[in-house]
Design an enzyme around this catalytic site. Structure first.
Site, short mmCIF file in Angstrom:
data_model
loop_
_atom_site.label_atom_id
_atom_site.label_comp_id
_atom_site.label_asym_id
_atom_site.label_seq_id
_atom_site.Cartn_x
_atom_site.Cartn_y
_atom_site.Cartn_z
CG HIS A 37 -1.62 1.28 1.47
ND1 HIS A 37 -2.46 1.93 0.58
CD2 HIS A 37 -1.52 2.08 2.55
CE1 HIS A 37 -2.84 3.09 1.13
NE2 HIS A 37 -2.29 3.20 2.31
CG HIS A 63 0.80 7.01 4.39
ND1 HIS A 63 1.26 6.12 3.44
CD2 HIS A 63 -0.49 6.67 4.61
CE1 HIS A 63 0.28 5.30 3.11
NE2 HIS A 63 -0.79 5.60 3.80
CG ASP A 64 -0.96 3.99 6.69
OD1 ASP A 64 -1.60 4.97 7.14
OD2 ASP A 64 -1.34 3.35 5.69
CD GLU A 67 -4.09 6.04 11.06
OE1 GLU A 67 -3.91 7.24 10.79
OE2 GLU A 67 -4.94 5.33 10.50
CG ASP A 68 -2.16 1.53 10.54
OD1 ASP A 68 -3.01 1.79 11.41
OD2 ASP A 68 -2.35 1.68 9.32
CG ASP A 124 -3.97 6.92 2.44
OD1 ASP A 124 -3.65 5.75 2.14
OD2 ASP A 124 -4.39 7.24 3.57
#
Ligand code: ZN
Length: 178
Positions: A37, A63-64, A67-68, A124
């Site tokens: 992704h 970018h994630d 957050e993840d 995204d």
């Protein structure tokens, strides 16, 4: 950070993200490796978006991660610098909030995004629509897929207009709304 060539800097971000996301899978039926992704997102920024700025591409790849994964902003700053970290933070949801609230806040915060964050957000959402259209999560009924498309469009419509080529890529993805 500053002494590296842009290519090495970008590969460093790819390595870091691959390591952090190594045990994660996407929600599609095939459980695609998560790292596909962010790579697809950065790739969308590069050729159609025409973005060659390594800071932006690194932010796209990373970018994630906050957050993840367990990654912290301090860690990203130390490795990739404050500009990359600022963009990543701008596209990071507050996971202490319930999901409906987080989704609402994405719409409300969209108009205030910096150019870099708006580009990453736009790419995204485009990548996510392409994924939901081509290989949706196995347990998502039609109504949920449609709602996802509509929410993504609300977020994108509220973003500052930063890149027309990317916007048409989004519109094209949205045209496949189930
Ligand atoms: Zn993402």
């Amino acid at each position: 950070m500053t002494t590296q060539s842009p290519t090495v800097a970008l590969l460093g971000a790819v390595m870091f993200a691959a390591e952090r996301h190594r045990n994660q899978r996407r929600k599609d039926a095939e459980a695609t490796p998560y790292i596909n992704h962010p790579i697809a997102l950065a790739h969308l920024l590069a050729p159609p978006g025409g973005i060659a700025d390594v800071t932006l591409l690194q932010a796209a790849i990373l970018h994630d991660t906050i957050e993840d994964t367990e990654t912290t902003a301090a860690e990203l700053s130390a490795r990739f610098g404050d500009d990359v970290t600022r963009i990543v933070l701008e596209v990071t949801d507050d996971k202490t909030l319930p999901k409906p609230r987080r989704k609402q806040l994405q719409i409300e915060h969209a108009p205030h995004k910096s150019r870099g964050a708006a580009l990453v957000k736009l790419a995204d959402k485009t990548c996510n629509l392409l994924d939901v259209a081509s290989s949706p999560p196995a347990d998502w009924p039609l109504s949920r897929r449609q709602a996802y498309f509509d929410w993504a469009k609300q977020v994108v419509d509220a973003l500052p207009r930063v890149n027309d080529a990317l916007l048409s890529a989004f519109d094209q993805a949205y045209a496949a709304r189930p």
